[in-house]
Design an enzyme around this catalytic site. Structure first.
Site, PDB file in Angstrom:
ATOM      1  N   GLY A   1       0.864  -1.180   0.000  1.00  0.00           N
ATOM      2  CA  GLY A   1       0.000   0.000   0.000  1.00  0.00           C
ATOM      3  C   GLY A   1       0.894   1.220   0.000  1.00  0.00           C
ATOM      4  O   GLY A   1       1.878   1.259  -0.724  1.00  0.00           O
TER       5      GLY A   1
ATOM      6  N   SER B   1       5.756  -5.569  -1.074  1.00  0.00           N
ATOM      7  CA  SER B   1       5.783  -4.170  -1.495  1.00  0.00           C
ATOM      8  C   SER B   1       6.146  -3.242  -0.322  1.00  0.00           C
ATOM      9  O   SER B   1       7.267  -3.310   0.165  1.00  0.00           O
ATOM     10  CB  SER B   1       4.449  -3.821  -2.148  1.00  0.00           C
ATOM     11  OG  SER B   1       4.514  -2.588  -2.794  1.00  0.00           O
ATOM     12  N   ALA B   2       5.232  -2.409   0.166  1.00  0.00           N
ATOM     13  CA  ALA B   2       5.547  -1.520   1.293  1.00  0.00           C
ATOM     14  C   ALA B   2       6.040  -2.320   2.503  1.00  0.00           C
ATOM     15  O   ALA B   2       6.937  -1.888   3.233  1.00  0.00           O
ATOM     16  CB  ALA B   2       4.324  -0.690   1.669  1.00  0.00           C
TER      17      ALA B   2
ATOM     18  N   HIS C   1       8.975  -3.420  -6.694  1.00  0.00           N
ATOM     19  CA  HIS C   1       8.427  -3.079  -8.028  1.00  0.00           C
ATOM     20  C   HIS C   1       9.524  -2.488  -8.914  1.00  0.00           C
ATOM     21  O   HIS C   1       9.265  -1.545  -9.669  1.00  0.00           O
ATOM     22  CB  HIS C   1       7.285  -2.054  -7.928  1.00  0.00           C
ATOM     23  CG  HIS C   1       6.118  -2.472  -7.096  1.00  0.00           C
ATOM     24  ND1 HIS C   1       5.124  -3.307  -7.565  1.00  0.00           N
ATOM     25  CD2 HIS C   1       5.772  -2.174  -5.814  1.00  0.00           C
ATOM     26  CE1 HIS C   1       4.213  -3.482  -6.606  1.00  0.00           C
ATOM     27  NE2 HIS C   1       4.581  -2.808  -5.536  1.00  0.00           N
TER      28      HIS C   1
ATOM     29  N   GLU D   1       9.111  -7.242 -10.081  1.00  0.00           N
ATOM     30  CA  GLU D   1       7.843  -7.907  -9.758  1.00  0.00           C
ATOM     31  C   GLU D   1       7.925  -9.384 -10.136  1.00  0.00           C
ATOM     32  O   GLU D   1       8.295  -9.723 -11.257  1.00  0.00           O
ATOM     33  CB  GLU D   1       6.696  -7.234 -10.506  1.00  0.00           C
ATOM     34  CG  GLU D   1       6.406  -5.842  -9.963  1.00  0.00           C
ATOM     35  CD  GLU D   1       5.229  -5.170 -10.647  1.00  0.00           C
ATOM     36  OE1 GLU D   1       4.769  -5.673 -11.678  1.00  0.00           O
ATOM     37  OE2 GLU D   1       4.782  -4.126 -10.131  1.00  0.00           O
TER      38      GLU D   1
END
Lengths: 233, 233
Positions: free
Chosen positions: B91, B123-124, B160, B195
């Site tokens: 997020g 991700s985050a 990413h 990714e």
């Protein structure tokens, strides 16, 4: 804000053109009567030095007959007080804001702009004009004490605004998604300025110039495509 | 860091697949023996609520037989102390770090991980494992008190990770340019995770998994493409 005079560009150059080439008709008009522009090189694209960056800006204005001096050449506070006009170049927005806050320049620069001194920004320098730099696209390579910006306009800008690529397989958020997330936590309008667009602001009048529409975001509403001309949405 | 056990994914889903589908063989292996995972929903993608996000994570683990509970269900500090394993979803990284710092969870979570509690991020949540989140791609929609992260690995991650698009006419910085700028002001290594890649870390051993190379950046050196396998460069 009746006296403000602003030229806020999305980018310093567009693909395949020289630095500021697409603004060559706008610059002499906006800076009419100005002999020397004070350049703020604090955003340091690629980490280049203040001197190196100022050399780039000087070259960009070479054709206009206007002299450019770096704000770091001499006493910074005096240079802000005496500036005829200021141009803040692009680069890293976090680095720009950190350096401005730490050198105590944010408020003096704001006051000069509100009193009518012409201000030009490109990219990070355009972000700087907004309420905050919370809609920057940059990487937080340094940690400023605050994201508060000059607040000489009553909205935020997202420069280099980018439409979603329908062919992309990348799962990172689109620009629109990011700005919608911004509006979950912030109330100010956000103007997405596409590359090749700029805002020319004279007092209370805000004009979108260049060939593109701007994509304008208001909290809780659908984004609006606004054509060049007076910016109203 | 001999006891740490980490699974750090670049993204929660890859194009055209379901949430965490590409990790379906890795998850049961990494979480072997774990009955319940404590989920940290603080990054709130799209601004969704903690409850809404926890529902997404529960669905992602539905096929594994492992239960998922939100860290916000009950006393947050107790939930960290009692967690069998933690998963932090993706997020907005700034929102994630702000919420963790303000709720006083950063140090307790770090200690649990250093003592051997399995930690997964995507991700985050993967960014969070690094020394700082200064190599996030996210927009600073909120302002955390610090960019310091868990520091359960001795480098930063750029999730990413995106290669330059040779056909792009966009003038925004490439990811590599941004990381090079980061290294003008920061010394830690940065691992660009494409990714579909993830890191599996068992004590001192770091393995790159998935089909892609990682692009690894060290201050003052040329970036290196490192193939899947033990991460050494």
């Amino acid at each position: 804000m009746q006296k403000r005079r602003l030229l806020l560009a999305s980018t310093s150059k567009i693909h395949g053109q020289d630095y500021m080439a697409y603004l060559q008709t706008e610059l002499p008009d906006f800076f009419q009567g100005i002999k020397t522009i004070t350049f703020i090189p604090f955003a340091r694209p690629g980490g280049i030095t203040f001197d190196e960056y100022t050399t780039v800006a000087k070259a960009g204005f070479a054709g206009t007959g206007i002299k450019v001096m770096g704000i770091h050449e001499g006493d910074i506070a005096e240079n802000i007080e005496n500036a005829e006009a200021v141009f803040t170049g692009g680069g890293n927005t976090f680095l720009l804001v950190k350096t401005l806050h730490e050198s105590g320049l944010m408020q003096p620069l704001r006051q000069r702009i509100l009193n009518g001194m012409p201000y030009m920004g490109s990219s990070a320098g355009t972000n700087l004009a907004g309420i905050s730099v919370g809609t920057t696209n940059d990487m937080p390579i340094v940690w400023p004490p605050s994201l508060k910006a000059l607040e000489v306009i009553d909205f935020n800008i997202n420069p280099h605004y980018l439409d979603p690529d329908p062919n992309s397989k990348h799962m990172g958020e689109t620009r629109e998604t990011r700005i919608r997330e911004f509006h979950k936590f912030n109330t100010q309008d956000v103007v997405g300025l596409r590359e090749g667009s700029w805002l020319r602001i004279e007092g209370e009048d805000i004009f979108l110039k260049g060939e593109h529409h701007a994509r304008c975001f208001r909290q809780g509403q659908k984004p609006v495509e606004v054509p060049p001309g007076k910016l109203i949405w």
